[in-house]
Design a protein around this motif. Sequence first.
Motif, PDB file in Angstrom:
ATOM      1  N   PRO A 117       0.417  -1.143  -0.002  1.00 10.21           N
ATOM      2  CA  PRO A 117      -0.099  -0.055  -0.233  1.00 10.21           C
ATOM      3  C   PRO A 117       0.701   0.898   0.137  1.00 10.21           C
ATOM      4  N   PRO A 118       0.213   2.482  -0.326  1.00 10.29           N
ATOM      5  CA  PRO A 118       1.522   3.891  -0.456  1.00 10.29           C
ATOM      6  C   PRO A 118       1.314   4.379   1.009  1.00 10.29           C
ATOM      7  N   VAL A 119       1.752   4.131   1.621  1.00  7.63           N
ATOM      8  CA  VAL A 119       1.606   4.575   2.828  1.00  7.63           C
ATOM      9  C   VAL A 119       3.261   4.019   3.528  1.00  7.63           C
ATOM     10  N   PRO A 120       3.723   5.258   4.120  1.00 10.79           N
ATOM     11  CA  PRO A 120       5.027   5.826   4.896  1.00 10.79           C
ATOM     12  C   PRO A 120       5.736   4.494   5.341  1.00 10.79           C
ATOM     13  N   ARG A 121       6.867   4.366   4.385  1.00 14.66           N
ATOM     14  CA  ARG A 121       7.961   3.520   5.373  1.00 14.66           C
ATOM     15  C   ARG A 121       7.615   3.288   7.104  1.00 14.66           C
ATOM     16  N   PRO A 147      19.271  -7.733   6.882  1.00 10.88           N
ATOM     17  CA  PRO A 147      19.121  -6.533   7.524  1.00 10.88           C
ATOM     18  C   PRO A 147      18.292  -5.532   8.318  1.00 10.88           C
ATOM     19  N   ASP A 148      18.355  -4.657   9.886  1.00 15.48           N
ATOM     20  CA  ASP A 148      16.765  -4.056   9.875  1.00 15.48           C
ATOM     21  C   ASP A 148      16.405  -2.799   8.842  1.00 15.48           C
ATOM     22  N   ASP A 149      17.111  -2.448   7.648  1.00 16.48           N
ATOM     23  CA  ASP A 149      16.200  -1.111   7.524  1.00 16.48           C
ATOM     24  C   ASP A 149      15.202  -1.087   6.229  1.00 16.48           C
ATOM     25  N   VAL A 150      14.390  -2.864   6.502  1.00 12.63           N
ATOM     26  CA  VAL A 150      13.646  -3.025   4.975  1.00 12.63           C
ATOM     27  C   VAL A 150      12.073  -2.439   5.888  1.00 12.63           C
ATOM     28  N   ALA A 151      11.884  -2.262   4.545  1.00 16.33           N
ATOM     29  CA  ALA A 151       9.635  -1.894   4.918  1.00 16.33           C
ATOM     30  C   ALA A 151       9.160  -3.232   5.362  1.00 16.33           C
ATOM     31  N   LEU A 152       8.203  -2.204   6.398  1.00 13.29           N
ATOM     32  CA  LEU A 152       7.349  -3.582   6.643  1.00 13.29           C
ATOM     33  C   LEU A 152       6.043  -2.651   6.730  1.00 13.29           C
ATOM     34  N   HIS A 153       5.322  -3.266   6.116  1.00 13.69           N
ATOM     35  CA  HIS A 153       3.789  -3.083   5.229  1.00 13.69           C
ATOM     36  C   HIS A 153       2.521  -4.201   5.908  1.00 13.69           C
ATOM     37  N   ARG A 171       1.783   7.607   8.958  1.00 15.52           N
ATOM     38  CA  ARG A 171       1.235   8.672   8.437  1.00 15.52           C
ATOM     39  C   ARG A 171       0.540   9.943   8.825  1.00 15.52           C
ATOM     40  N   LEU A 172       0.320   9.923   9.910  1.00  9.41           N
ATOM     41  CA  LEU A 172       0.144  11.492  10.292  1.00  9.41           C
ATOM     42  C   LEU A 172       1.610  12.397  10.168  1.00  9.41           C
ATOM     43  N   HIS A 173       2.538  11.823  10.523  1.00  9.21           N
ATOM     44  CA  HIS A 173       4.167  12.453   9.988  1.00  9.21           C
ATOM     45  C   HIS A 173       3.996  13.430   8.526  1.00  9.21           C
ATOM     46  N   GLU A 174       3.375  12.330   7.561  1.00  5.90           N
ATOM     47  CA  GLU A 174       3.172  12.408   6.255  1.00  5.90           C
ATOM     48  C   GLU A 174       2.666  13.470   5.853  1.00  5.90           C
ATOM     49  N   LEU A 175       1.684  13.428   6.319  1.00  4.63           N
ATOM     50  CA  LEU A 175       0.644  14.254   6.318  1.00  4.63           C
ATOM     51  C   LEU A 175       0.785  16.053   7.167  1.00  4.63           C
ATOM     52  N   ARG A 176       1.465  15.724   8.124  1.00  2.00           N
ATOM     53  CA  ARG A 176       1.860  17.417   8.228  1.00  2.00           C
ATOM     54  C   ARG A 176       3.311  17.970   7.110  1.00  2.00           C
ATOM     55  N   ARG A 177       4.064  17.010   6.869  1.00  2.00           N
ATOM     56  CA  ARG A 177       4.853  17.542   5.944  1.00  2.00           C
ATOM     57  C   ARG A 177       4.443  17.362   4.920  1.00  2.00           C
ATOM     58  N   VAL A 178       3.507  16.959   3.916  1.00  2.00           N
ATOM     59  CA  VAL A 178       2.663  17.789   2.793  1.00  2.00           C
ATOM     60  C   VAL A 178       1.633  18.555   3.252  1.00  2.00           C
ATOM     61  N   THR A 179       1.532  19.103   4.535  1.00  2.00           N
ATOM     62  CA  THR A 179       0.623  20.315   5.110  1.00  2.00           C
ATOM     63  C   THR A 179       2.422  21.451   4.281  1.00  2.00           C
ATOM     64  N   GLU A 180       3.094  21.465   5.548  1.00  2.00           N
ATOM     65  CA  GLU A 180       3.965  22.583   5.788  1.00  2.00           C
ATOM     66  C   GLU A 180       4.799  22.679   4.112  1.00  2.00           C
ATOM     67  N   ALA A 181       4.538  21.376   3.301  1.00  2.00           N
ATOM     68  CA  ALA A 181       5.053  21.998   2.071  1.00  2.00           C
ATOM     69  C   ALA A 181       3.973  22.170   1.222  1.00  2.00           C
ATOM     70  N   ASP A 193       8.752   8.722  -1.174  1.00  2.00           N
ATOM     71  CA  ASP A 193       8.404   9.003  -0.248  1.00  2.00           C
ATOM     72  C   ASP A 193       6.992   8.884  -0.839  1.00  2.00           C
ATOM     73  N   PRO A 194       6.079   8.351  -0.534  1.00  2.00           N
ATOM     74  CA  PRO A 194       4.515   8.118  -0.578  1.00  2.00           C
ATOM     75  C   PRO A 194       3.742   9.599  -1.088  1.00  2.00           C
ATOM     76  N   GLY A 195       4.645  10.761  -0.219  1.00  2.00           N
ATOM     77  CA  GLY A 195       3.791  11.568  -0.111  1.00  2.00           C
ATOM     78  C   GLY A 195       4.037  13.196  -1.511  1.00  2.00           C
ATOM     79  N   ASP A 196       5.340  12.395  -1.851  1.00  2.00           N
ATOM     80  CA  ASP A 196       6.312  13.483  -2.612  1.00  2.00           C
ATOM     81  C   ASP A 196       5.200  13.601  -3.693  1.00  2.00           C
ATOM     82  N   HIS A 197       4.356  13.246  -4.383  1.00  2.00           N
ATOM     83  CA  HIS A 197       3.948  12.442  -5.494  1.00  2.00           C
ATOM     84  C   HIS A 197       2.322  13.947  -5.463  1.00  2.00           C
TER      85      HIS A 197
END
Length: 256
Positions: free
Chosen positions: A15-19, A39-45, A140-150, A251-255
Motif C-alpha cells: 500500500p502507498p503508506v510511509p515506510r 538487514p534491519d532497514d527493510v520496509a514493513l507493510h 502517516r500523521l507525520h507524512e500528512l504534516r509534511r505535505v501540509t507544510e510543503a 516517499d508516498p507524500g512526494d507525489h
Amino acid sequence: MSAVRDASREPSSTPPVPRVTLAALLARRELGLRLLTGPDDVALHWVHTSEMEDPYPYLLGGELLMTAGVQLRDPARYAERVVEAGAAALGFGVTPVYDTVPAELVAACARLGLPLIEVPPGTPFTAVARALWRLMAEARLHELRRVTEAQQSLAAAAARPAPVPAVLGALASRLGGRAVLFGADGTESASAGRGVPPEAARALADLAGVVGPRPGGPASASGEGGGLRLAAYALGGGDGLVLGVATERRDPGDHT
C-alpha cells in the motif's frame, strides 16, 4: 532453484503508506524482539501469522511473517518460499514448539538475506502486529504534516515577485533533489536544486517528452536514471509546460 533476495525490491502490491522499517519495530523494547540475521532497514507493510508448511500462496509481499514453526519440516525450503513470496522479514516465536530458533533456519535466512527476528515467549504475535499498526499510524500523521507544510511553503513561494524560480526552489528543497520546468518544445526553461548526473538529466527530459502537449497523452510519468527516482507532470494552462523532479528516494507524500 534457490531464491536470492534483492533488499531494494518493493512488492508492487504494497500500500502507498510511509515506510516503517524493521529497525523501528525492533526499537520497541517492550516487545523484546531480537534480530538474528539480515538487514534491519527493510520496509514493513503489514504483519501476517501463518503455520502453513508452505506460506507462499497466502502472502502478498512486504509482510513481517510470524510463525512458531508448527509445520517447519524443511527450514531451508521454508525460507526460500518466504523470500519468493516477497515477504520483508520473518519472525519466529520460541515456545511452545521450539525452545530456540532452529540453526538451520538461521543459516538459510542468512544465506538469502532474509531478516529473521526472534520473538520471546512473553510477546504475543498480536502485540507485534499492534505495535506495527501504531508505528504506521504515526508515520502517516507525520507524512500528512509534511505535505501540509510543503503546500504552505509552495503557496508562499508562488506569491513572490519571481514565482517560478521561487516555487522550483521550494519544491527542490522539500524533495531533497532537483526540480525542472520544461517548455513545450522540451527544453529546460528553469531549474533549481542539486545537480544530477547527465544520465538522469537525459532520462528526465525523455519523461517530459512523454507527458508533453500531445492530445490524450498521460498526465504524469515516472522512471529511474543515474541512480535517481524521476517523475514528470504535465501542467495545465494549455502552454505545454512540464514539471520534472529528480530525487534519491520517493516517499508516498512526494507525489502529492
